[in-house]
Write an enzyme that holds these catalytic residues in place. Structure first.
Site, PDB file in Angstrom:
ATOM      1  N   GLN A 180       0.885  -1.170   0.000  1.00 19.79           N
ATOM      2  CA  GLN A 180       0.000   0.000   0.000  1.00 19.79           C
ATOM      3  C   GLN A 180       0.921   1.218   0.000  1.00 19.79           C
ATOM      4  O   GLN A 180       1.419   1.630   1.047  1.00 19.79           O
ATOM      5  CB  GLN A 180      -0.918  -0.007   1.227  1.00 19.79           C
ATOM      6  CG  GLN A 180      -1.732   1.264   1.405  1.00 19.79           C
ATOM      7  CD  GLN A 180      -2.567   1.636   0.189  1.00 19.79           C
ATOM      8  OE1 GLN A 180      -3.266   0.805  -0.383  1.00 19.79           O
ATOM      9  NE2 GLN A 180      -2.474   2.883  -0.248  1.00 19.79           N
ATOM     10  N   GLY A 230     -11.039   0.649   1.631  1.00 24.21           N
ATOM     11  CA  GLY A 230     -12.110   0.044   0.848  1.00 24.21           C
ATOM     12  C   GLY A 230     -11.558  -0.395  -0.495  1.00 24.21           C
ATOM     13  O   GLY A 230     -11.820  -1.482  -0.987  1.00 24.21           O
ATOM     14  N   GLY A 231     -10.777   0.486  -1.068  1.00 25.18           N
ATOM     15  CA  GLY A 231     -10.146   0.175  -2.334  1.00 25.18           C
ATOM     16  C   GLY A 231      -8.944   1.066  -2.553  1.00 25.18           C
ATOM     17  O   GLY A 231      -8.806   2.107  -1.910  1.00 25.18           O
ATOM     18  N   ASP A 284      -2.201  11.999   6.175  1.00 30.01           N
ATOM     19  CA  ASP A 284      -3.562  11.574   6.548  1.00 30.01           C
ATOM     20  C   ASP A 284      -4.507  12.769   6.580  1.00 30.01           C
ATOM     21  O   ASP A 284      -5.704  12.636   6.277  1.00 30.01           O
ATOM     22  CB  ASP A 284      -3.573  10.907   7.934  1.00 30.01           C
ATOM     23  CG  ASP A 284      -2.849   9.578   7.933  1.00 30.01           C
ATOM     24  OD1 ASP A 284      -2.700   8.986   6.846  1.00 30.01           O
ATOM     25  OD2 ASP A 284      -2.419   9.139   9.021  1.00 30.01           O
ATOM     26  N   ARG A 303     -10.281  -2.703   7.903  1.00 28.96           N
ATOM     27  CA  ARG A 303     -10.541  -1.538   7.057  1.00 28.96           C
ATOM     28  C   ARG A 303     -10.668  -0.276   7.921  1.00 28.96           C
ATOM     29  O   ARG A 303     -11.537  -0.179   8.787  1.00 28.96           O
ATOM     30  CB  ARG A 303     -11.822  -1.789   6.262  1.00 28.96           C
ATOM     31  CG  ARG A 303     -12.140  -0.687   5.280  1.00 28.96           C
ATOM     32  CD  ARG A 303     -13.346  -1.060   4.435  1.00 28.96           C
ATOM     33  NE  ARG A 303     -13.756   0.058   3.622  1.00 28.96           N
ATOM     34  CZ  ARG A 303     -14.889   0.102   2.927  1.00 28.96           C
ATOM     35  NH1 ARG A 303     -15.696  -0.948   2.938  1.00 28.96           N
ATOM     36  NH2 ARG A 303     -15.208   1.165   2.217  1.00 28.96           N
ATOM     37  N   HIS A 353     -10.787   6.444 -10.754  1.00 28.67           N
ATOM     38  CA  HIS A 353      -9.425   6.972 -10.590  1.00 28.67           C
ATOM     39  C   HIS A 353      -8.581   6.759 -11.858  1.00 28.67           C
ATOM     40  O   HIS A 353      -7.555   7.411 -12.017  1.00 28.67           O
ATOM     41  CB  HIS A 353      -8.714   6.301  -9.409  1.00 28.67           C
ATOM     42  CG  HIS A 353      -8.934   6.971  -8.086  1.00 28.67           C
ATOM     43  ND1 HIS A 353      -8.640   8.291  -7.857  1.00 28.67           N
ATOM     44  CD2 HIS A 353      -9.381   6.479  -6.897  1.00 28.67           C
ATOM     45  CE1 HIS A 353      -8.907   8.591  -6.588  1.00 28.67           C
ATOM     46  NE2 HIS A 353      -9.367   7.507  -5.992  1.00 28.67           N
ATOM     47  N   GLU A 407      -9.384  12.815  -5.175  1.00 28.61           N
ATOM     48  CA  GLU A 407     -10.492  12.130  -4.492  1.00 28.61           C
ATOM     49  C   GLU A 407     -11.855  12.785  -4.734  1.00 28.61           C
ATOM     50  O   GLU A 407     -12.867  12.099  -4.824  1.00 28.61           O
ATOM     51  CB  GLU A 407     -10.198  12.009  -2.996  1.00 28.61           C
ATOM     52  CG  GLU A 407      -8.954  11.168  -2.672  1.00 28.61           C
ATOM     53  CD  GLU A 407      -9.019   9.733  -3.196  1.00 28.61           C
ATOM     54  OE1 GLU A 407     -10.111   9.267  -3.575  1.00 28.61           O
ATOM     55  OE2 GLU A 407      -7.956   9.078  -3.236  1.00 28.61           O
ATOM     56  N   GLU A 446      -6.607   2.412  -5.956  1.00 33.26           N
ATOM     57  CA  GLU A 446      -6.701   2.470  -7.411  1.00 33.26           C
ATOM     58  C   GLU A 446      -5.407   2.116  -8.132  1.00 33.26           C
ATOM     59  O   GLU A 446      -5.037   2.780  -9.111  1.00 33.26           O
ATOM     60  CB  GLU A 446      -7.137   3.882  -7.804  1.00 33.26           C
ATOM     61  CG  GLU A 446      -6.132   5.012  -7.464  1.00 33.26           C
ATOM     62  CD  GLU A 446      -6.267   5.624  -6.082  1.00 33.26           C
ATOM     63  OE1 GLU A 446      -6.774   4.942  -5.169  1.00 33.26           O
ATOM     64  OE2 GLU A 446      -5.859   6.788  -5.906  1.00 33.26           O
ATOM     65  N   ASN A 447      -4.702   1.080  -7.701  1.00 33.80           N
ATOM     66  CA  ASN A 447      -3.460   0.741  -8.385  1.00 33.80           C
ATOM     67  C   ASN A 447      -3.761   0.479  -9.859  1.00 33.80           C
ATOM     68  O   ASN A 447      -4.718  -0.214 -10.188  1.00 33.80           O
ATOM     69  CB  ASN A 447      -2.804  -0.450  -7.694  1.00 33.80           C
ATOM     70  CG  ASN A 447      -2.387  -0.097  -6.286  1.00 33.80           C
ATOM     71  OD1 ASN A 447      -1.826   0.983  -6.050  1.00 33.80           O
ATOM     72  ND2 ASN A 447      -2.691  -0.957  -5.330  1.00 33.80           N
ATOM     73  N   TYR A 504     -12.813  14.269  -0.306  1.00 30.99           N
ATOM     74  CA  TYR A 504     -13.740  13.398  -1.030  1.00 30.99           C
ATOM     75  C   TYR A 504     -15.089  14.077  -1.279  1.00 30.99           C
ATOM     76  O   TYR A 504     -15.559  14.168  -2.409  1.00 30.99           O
ATOM     77  CB  TYR A 504     -14.006  12.114  -0.224  1.00 30.99           C
ATOM     78  CG  TYR A 504     -12.875  11.136  -0.210  1.00 30.99           C
ATOM     79  CD1 TYR A 504     -11.846  11.259   0.716  1.00 30.99           C
ATOM     80  CD2 TYR A 504     -12.821  10.077  -1.107  1.00 30.99           C
ATOM     81  CE1 TYR A 504     -10.800  10.351   0.758  1.00 30.99           C
ATOM     82  CE2 TYR A 504     -11.777   9.162  -1.076  1.00 30.99           C
ATOM     83  CZ  TYR A 504     -10.769   9.305  -0.140  1.00 30.99           C
ATOM     84  OH  TYR A 504      -9.745   8.411  -0.119  1.00 30.99           O
ATOM     85  N   HIS A 546     -15.613   3.810  -7.861  1.00 29.24           N
ATOM     86  CA  HIS A 546     -14.656   4.817  -7.399  1.00 29.24           C
ATOM     87  C   HIS A 546     -13.233   4.487  -7.867  1.00 29.24           C
ATOM     88  O   HIS A 546     -12.552   5.326  -8.456  1.00 29.24           O
ATOM     89  CB  HIS A 546     -14.727   4.902  -5.863  1.00 29.24           C
ATOM     90  CG  HIS A 546     -13.796   5.892  -5.253  1.00 29.24           C
ATOM     91  ND1 HIS A 546     -14.197   7.158  -4.890  1.00 29.24           N
ATOM     92  CD2 HIS A 546     -12.484   5.821  -4.946  1.00 29.24           C
ATOM     93  CE1 HIS A 546     -13.166   7.814  -4.391  1.00 29.24           C
ATOM     94  NE2 HIS A 546     -12.105   7.026  -4.405  1.00 29.24           N
ATOM     95  N   GLU A 547     -12.797   3.264  -7.617  1.00 23.01           N
ATOM     96  CA  GLU A 547     -11.408   2.919  -7.985  1.00 23.01           C
ATOM     97  C   GLU A 547     -11.236   2.948  -9.509  1.00 23.01           C
ATOM     98  O   GLU A 547     -10.211   3.381 -10.022  1.00 23.01           O
ATOM     99  CB  GLU A 547     -11.008   1.560  -7.407  1.00 23.01           C
ATOM    100  CG  GLU A 547     -11.150   1.427  -5.885  1.00 23.01           C
ATOM    101  CD  GLU A 547     -10.672   2.622  -5.083  1.00 23.01           C
ATOM    102  OE1 GLU A 547      -9.757   3.341  -5.538  1.00 23.01           O
ATOM    103  OE2 GLU A 547     -11.223   2.866  -3.990  1.00 23.01           O
TER     104      GLU A 547
HETATM  105  N1  BES Z   1      -6.911   6.319  -2.948  1.00 20.75           N
HETATM  106  C1  BES Z   1      -7.874   5.964  -1.988  1.00 20.75           C
HETATM  107  C2  BES Z   1      -7.320   5.218  -0.822  1.00 20.75           C
HETATM  108  C3  BES Z   1      -6.208   5.941  -0.096  1.00 20.75           C
HETATM  109  C4  BES Z   1      -6.310   7.268   0.231  1.00 20.75           C
HETATM  110  C5  BES Z   1      -5.081   5.259   0.273  1.00 20.75           C
HETATM  111  C6  BES Z   1      -5.267   7.898   0.896  1.00 20.75           C
HETATM  112  C7  BES Z   1      -4.040   5.893   0.935  1.00 20.75           C
HETATM  113  C8  BES Z   1      -4.144   7.219   1.246  1.00 20.75           C
HETATM  114  C9  BES Z   1      -9.013   5.155  -2.598  1.00 20.75           C
HETATM  115  O1  BES Z   1      -9.314   5.482  -3.902  1.00 20.75           O
HETATM  116  C10 BES Z   1     -10.245   5.455  -1.813  1.00 20.75           C
HETATM  117  O2  BES Z   1     -10.616   6.594  -1.800  1.00 20.75           O
HETATM  118  N2  BES Z   1     -10.855   4.475  -1.186  1.00 20.75           N
HETATM  119  C11 BES Z   1     -12.073   4.655  -0.428  1.00 20.75           C
HETATM  120  C12 BES Z   1     -13.252   4.275  -1.265  1.00 20.75           C
HETATM  121  C13 BES Z   1     -14.307   5.232  -1.429  1.00 20.75           C
HETATM  122  C14 BES Z   1     -15.493   4.842  -2.239  1.00 20.75           C
HETATM  123  C15 BES Z   1     -14.352   6.535  -0.827  1.00 20.75           C
HETATM  124  C16 BES Z   1     -11.989   3.766   0.776  1.00 20.75           C
HETATM  125  O3  BES Z   1     -10.951   3.127   0.970  1.00 20.75           O
HETATM  126  O4  BES Z   1     -12.934   3.682   1.545  1.00 20.75           O
HETATM  127 ZN    ZN Z   2     -10.155   7.403  -4.062  1.00 17.95          ZN
END
Ligand code: BES
Ligand code: ZN
Length: 659
Positions: free
Chosen positions: A189, A322-323, A428, A610, A353, A372, A325-326, A436, A349-350
């Protein structure tokens, strides 16, 4: 030259106006400029300059040491051994350099917890020779700066190194921690700043790299193991412990990705498929069956999908997101596999991206909303096209409610701005719901003002214009100004833009999505709260996850054990298999101190990693006098199974420093 129909208000004034002026700001009608538009004064104010014309300072990435404006890494070649026993990736990386400033003779890289044993630079004959370097002090957030002396004309550097078993960007799982129980598992990650714990590189979204990789699995016992990267892989698919990859599209380093374990594959169509452990691969393939339609919808709106394949991998439950976007291979949590496709907005969502984020990338984490917020907007458009307006509005209504809570609880008001301050404590801070949801509602606001007929082609053009580039907020505003505002000068005022992008809190022009379904849920909820009938008689048979979430989240504080018990008896909420519903119920149970939910909540915390679920649960429990010990006990048990990223986040609740 920019034109505006009204005199410009300086930014500072515009922001202060928000308190009074923006609440009743009229919705400017959509109007195209006539052939000979009226010339009006243009304020050359510094605020305006800053808003539409990014300065060099706006592109500074406070989270990287790299001197990429002088020397940029443009391609890397990895030759690594993946060792499950030692929990390391070890070998060499060759970095190809773009020497932008001919005088610069020091390459500065980011590293974190790497053991470096040799560094060589290419000489005039193209051969590698040892060169001197300095590894700096360890910084708990940024890692360690690596400065490498470069001979004149050196165009490559080769570094021999090994990762640490505790690398922040990798989770190593024992066989017992997998569903299959026989084979170890590892996955990466890298976002936001953990690529540096896997490879010494310039770990900033301001640059892009292509890569090749050869990954060999150590030891003789690797017949089960499949290695995957977010890249094109050798086609043979043979599990011989030797895997090759190449990534021809340039990516920001935070999209570097690897996973390995006893992983199965199911095709959905000729270029979309699902990887997962055996226990869930068929269910996941069914759950994500709409992905081809999602891709078609996104392509129709925003242009061609440019990455070749789109596969998904369902990771072990400890995956902290949750996901992720690799590119070519989205990483997903198994908690999406609810059985009814109700949580597939995360797939949308992914996938989204692939345009916003992976193709057009935020240049710094201060601009995370460009990744985001746009993605949440595209996600919502996909959901609307696939399932209709009502579902899209329900999702936005739930989002709006969460955003209000985030804004109210923000640790610093400056963190509620879309363009974030230049002194964030950690990356963070960049990924709250402000990026978002406030970001999504800003794009939605623009869509409403310009109309879809103008706005959809505009976004398609934006993704094309900035494809494979890094952008800051001001680049987007500049493009918006040039492409749309000049054509429709009355649609959105400069102060409205300023309030959305540089202002704090909730803009008055933020949509309040209305849903008939939610209104009905609220009516029923009221009737039940007033004691007219039993929870079992609430007509829930056609409720989706969304209606349940609305119902649970809007229950008033202090409804008491009887009401909670009544609901639980009717709907088994404490043991819900839907992770979103279970989570909402547990949060409510903490507020109500509803005893029967705590044992299943403990189970949930032990089995799911998660962050969206476990950070708020531990956070609320740690604050509760009566439940803090329970949470500490659960955490002591569960910690080993969590990703290092999650461990770092939750340790803070229990190490005494926040007491
Ligand atoms: N890119 C993010 C995950 C992320 C953000 C990883 C910041 C590390 C640092 C991913 O696309 C994401 O936003 N995932 C969300 C899903 C969503 C539908 C909002 C999640 O993990 O919940
Ligand atoms: Zn995202």
């Amino acid at each position: 030259m920019h034109r505006s129909t009204r005199p410009l208000i300086p930014l500072a004034l515009a922001l202060s106006l928000c308190v009074t002026g923006c609440a009743d700001h009229e919705n400017a009608p959509l109007a195209e400029t006539s052939a000979s538009p009226v010339e009006v004064p243009v304020a050359p104010s510094s605020e305006r300059d800053r808003m539409f014309n990014p300065a060099a300072a706006d592109r500074v990435d406070q989270f990287s040491y790299a001197n990429f404006d002088e020397i940029a890494v443009q391609h890397i070649n990895l030759d690594l051994t993946l060792d499950f026993e030692a929990r390391t990736l070890a070998g060499t990386v060759i970095l190809d350099l773009d020497r932008r400033a001919p005088d610069a003779n020091r390459l500065v890289l980011d590293t974190d917890d790497l053991t470096i044993t040799a560094i060589e630079a290419s000489g005039p004959d193209g051969r590698f020779g040892a060169t001197s370097y300095i590894l700096g002090e360890d910084d708990p957030m940024l890692g360690t700066k690596l400065e490498i002396d470069l001979p004149e004309n050196a165009s490559q550097v080769r570094i021999t190194y090994e990762t640490s078993p505790g690398a922040a960007g990798l989770q190593w799982l024992t066989p017992a921690q997998t569903a299959g129980g026989k084979t170890p598992f590892v996955y990466s990650q890298a976002q936001a700043i953990h690529a540096r714990s896997m490879v010494p590189l310039q770990d900033t979204p301001g640059i892009r790299i292509t890569y090749d990789a050869r990954i060999q699995v150590a030891g003789a016992n690797h017949d089960d193991i499949l290695v995957l990267m977010g890249a094109a892989q050798d086609e043979d698919g043979v599990r011989d412990g030797d895997f090759s990859f190449s990534m021809p599209q340039p990516i920001p380093p935070y999209l570097l990705a690897i996973a390995a374990g006893d992983i199965q594959f199911r095709a959905i169509n000729d270029h979309i498929g699902v990887y997962a452990e055996d226990y869930i691969v068929d269910a996941a393939t069914e759950e994500f069956g709409e992905t081809p339609r999602m891709e078609e919808i996104a392509e129709k709106f925003y242009g061609e999908y440019r990455w070749g394949r789109y596969d998904m991998i369902v990771l072990p439950p400890s995956f902290p997101f949750g996901g992720m976007e690799n590119p070519r291979l989205s990483f997903l949590t198994p908690t999406l596999v609810a059985g009814d496709r109700s949580l597939t907005n995360v797939v949308a969502h992914e996938l989204a991206h692939s345009w916003s984020g992976n193709l057009v990338t935020n240049a710094t984490w201060r601009d995370a909303w460009l990744n985001e917020g746009f993605t949440s907007y595209v996600e919502n458009r996909i959901m609307e096209a696939l399932y209709g307006d009502e579902r899209a509005r329900m999702e936005r209504a739930l989002d709006r409610q969460s955003l209000i809570a985030t804004v109210e609880g923000a640790p610093r008001p400056a963190l509620t701005r879309l363009k974030l301050p230049n002194d964030m404590a950690t990356t963070d801070d960049a990924f709250s719901l402000v990026a978002y949801i406030k970001g999504m509602f800003f794009i939605k606001f623009l869509e409403d003002r310009f109309g879809r007929d103008a706005f959809d082609p505009f976004l398609e053009k934006y993704f094309d214009q900035f494809a494979f580039k890094a952008v800051v907020t001001e680049d987007f505003l500049h493009f918006l100004d040039m492409e749309l505002r000049q054509k429709y000068p009355n649609a959105v005022s400069e102060e409205e833009l300023a309030i959305w992008v540089f202002g704090e809190g909730m803009p008055a022009t933020l949509e309040d999505p209305q849903s008939d379904k939610f209104n009905n849920v609220s009516i029923t909820q009221n009737a039940w709260l007033e004691g007219d009938f039993n929870a079992g008689d609430i007509p829930t048979s056609d409720w989706t996850t969304h209606e349940w979430l609305h119902f649970i989240r809007t229950l008033p504080d202090g409804i008491g054990t009887d009401k909670m018990t009544n609901l639980d008896a009717a709907f088994d909420l404490s043991t819900s298999k839907n992770a979103e519903i279970a989570f909402a119920w547990y949060m409510k149970s903490i507020v109500e101190d509803y005893e029967p939910a705590f044992a299943p909540m403990g189970e949930f915390l032990r089995s799911v990693g998660r962050g969206k679920f476990i950070y708020p649960l531990y956070g609320a429990l740690a604050k509760s006098e009566s439940r803090r010990e329970f949470a500490a006990d659960v955490y002591a048990d569960a910690r080993d199974g969590y990703h290092p990223i999650a461990q770092r986040r939750i340790d803070i609740y229990f190490d005494g420093t926040d007491q």
